[in-house]
Scaffold this active site. Sequence first.
Site, PDB file in Angstrom:
ATOM      1  N   ASN A 106       0.782  -1.218   0.017  1.00 34.95           N
ATOM      2  CA  ASN A 106      -0.072  -0.040  -0.095  1.00 34.95           C
ATOM      3  C   ASN A 106       0.950   1.271  -0.036  1.00 34.95           C
ATOM      4  OD1 ASN A 106       0.813  -0.146   2.737  1.00 34.95           O
ATOM      5  ND2 ASN A 106      -0.838   0.718   3.392  1.00 34.95           N
ATOM      6  N   CYS A 108       2.172   3.680   2.016  1.00 34.47           N
ATOM      7  CA  CYS A 108       3.236   3.514   2.774  1.00 34.47           C
ATOM      8  C   CYS A 108       4.087   2.631   3.235  1.00 34.47           C
ATOM      9  CB  CYS A 108       2.812   4.454   4.223  1.00 34.47           C
ATOM     10  SG  CYS A 108       2.121   5.964   3.841  1.00 34.47           S
ATOM     11  N   GLU A 110       3.518  -0.262   4.559  1.00 40.77           N
ATOM     12  CA  GLU A 110       3.497  -1.276   5.477  1.00 40.77           C
ATOM     13  C   GLU A 110       2.547  -2.615   5.378  1.00 40.77           C
ATOM     14  OE1 GLU A 110       0.166   1.656   6.101  1.00 40.77           O
ATOM     15  OE2 GLU A 110       2.159   1.871   5.705  1.00 40.77           O
ATOM     16  N   THR A 265       0.440   6.506  10.317  1.00 40.16           N
ATOM     17  CA  THR A 265      -0.722   7.415  11.066  1.00 40.16           C
ATOM     18  C   THR A 265      -0.470   9.021  10.802  1.00 40.16           C
ATOM     19  OG1 THR A 265       0.044   7.240  13.234  1.00 40.16           O
ATOM     20  CG2 THR A 265      -1.189   5.467  12.478  1.00 40.16           C
ATOM     21  N   THR A 267      -1.932  11.515   9.008  1.00 38.41           N
ATOM     22  CA  THR A 267      -2.890  12.313   9.095  1.00 38.41           C
ATOM     23  C   THR A 267      -3.817  12.048  10.416  1.00 38.41           C
ATOM     24  OG1 THR A 267      -2.744  12.328   6.810  1.00 38.41           O
ATOM     25  CG2 THR A 267      -4.792  13.284   7.574  1.00 38.41           C
ATOM     26  N   ILE A 268      -4.106  10.798  10.526  1.00 45.29           N
ATOM     27  CA  ILE A 268      -5.000  10.540  11.732  1.00 45.29           C
ATOM     28  C   ILE A 268      -4.277  10.741  13.073  1.00 45.29           C
ATOM     29  CG2 ILE A 268      -6.524   8.928  10.593  1.00 45.29           C
ATOM     30  CD1 ILE A 268      -5.061   6.529  11.757  1.00 45.29           C
TER      31      ILE A 268
END
Length: 366
Positions: A106, A108, A110, A265, A267-268
């Site tokens: 995906n 990034c 991971e 993580t 943005t979140i």
Amino acid sequence: MGIMHYTHPDILSFIDMKKTPGVMENFNVSVTIDEKFMKAVKESKEYDLINPRTKEVAGKLNAREVWDKLVRGAWETGDPGIIMIDRINNTGSNPTPNLGEIESTNPCGEQPLLPYEPCNLGSINLSKFIKEPFTSRADFDYESLRKCVSTCTHFLDNVIDINSYPIPEIEEMAKKTRRIGLGVMGWAESLVMMGIPYNSSEATDKAEEVMKFVNVSCMNASEELAERRGVFPAWKNSIYDSGSIYFRGQEFFPRHSARTTIAPTGTIGIAAGLQGAGIEPFFAVVYVRYNAAGIDALKAGKTPEEKDTFFEVNPLFEKIAEENDYFGLKKDELYRKVNDNHKSMVGIEEIPKRIQNLFLTSHDLS
């Protein structure tokens, strides 16, 4: 994420493309390598380039020269990365080798994925599960964390079914493997609340304890869901099937072919008010930010006015600083000292060493 195999005829231009401003700037890019390539690098041997459409040889390159170019590019621009595709396919990262080989990840990096396979992610803010924070008894509330893992697993399972997919091939793979990626964030904050330095052996031991708990709890929740909703459709001949040639010694009956992952993580993490995104250390304890007028001044080569400048302060440090009367300094004086010290408090004599060690930034860590 754009990934290209080292045997692709365009590999050299792929390695260099992000050196041109504006080209693929919103992509992460990586080169697929394997043990065969690394052996050729060590021996400075040539290897064949293969046309991906015809599978015919389309030229040769020296492996060491390609490797040197790749490393130089990563040093100069941060791209490309590398993906060790043979190792990924020989681990639990590919729980369904009967469906094919992992080719990419995906965006990034991971979550390794089969062609057309997606994975929906979610991360638990670990700092919300510390009981009696800032005391000698501070620790994780494991029962609350277990319930949260169970809820999140159920939620991510629902997302697979309710989601709108861009093309049928992606929907088919999503529902065949039911891959989810439950992760964590706020690790750095959690350590501060427990009084544990980020780079200590105690922090490493606690990380193993917590992530093992999350992994086991997520598998349990996945198997409980499978009892009601069924195992993932590609379970037969997967690594969990004791009758499969791919069986790896541990029989499970989960709803999801893969369940946990550690994502950045970014943005979140910001949305959750965290500086310790994912499992990373703090990037800064105090740093200067500007409003729009301040940014305009900077662009014009001017010094922003004080009213357009403000300090962004780690909330946990702000709390401790306030409780300690800003260590004998004025508030802004303290913040300016930290900002001017690589955004770090290490070496600032007014701050006790014990507190310095709790807020180690990426700049402070090897």
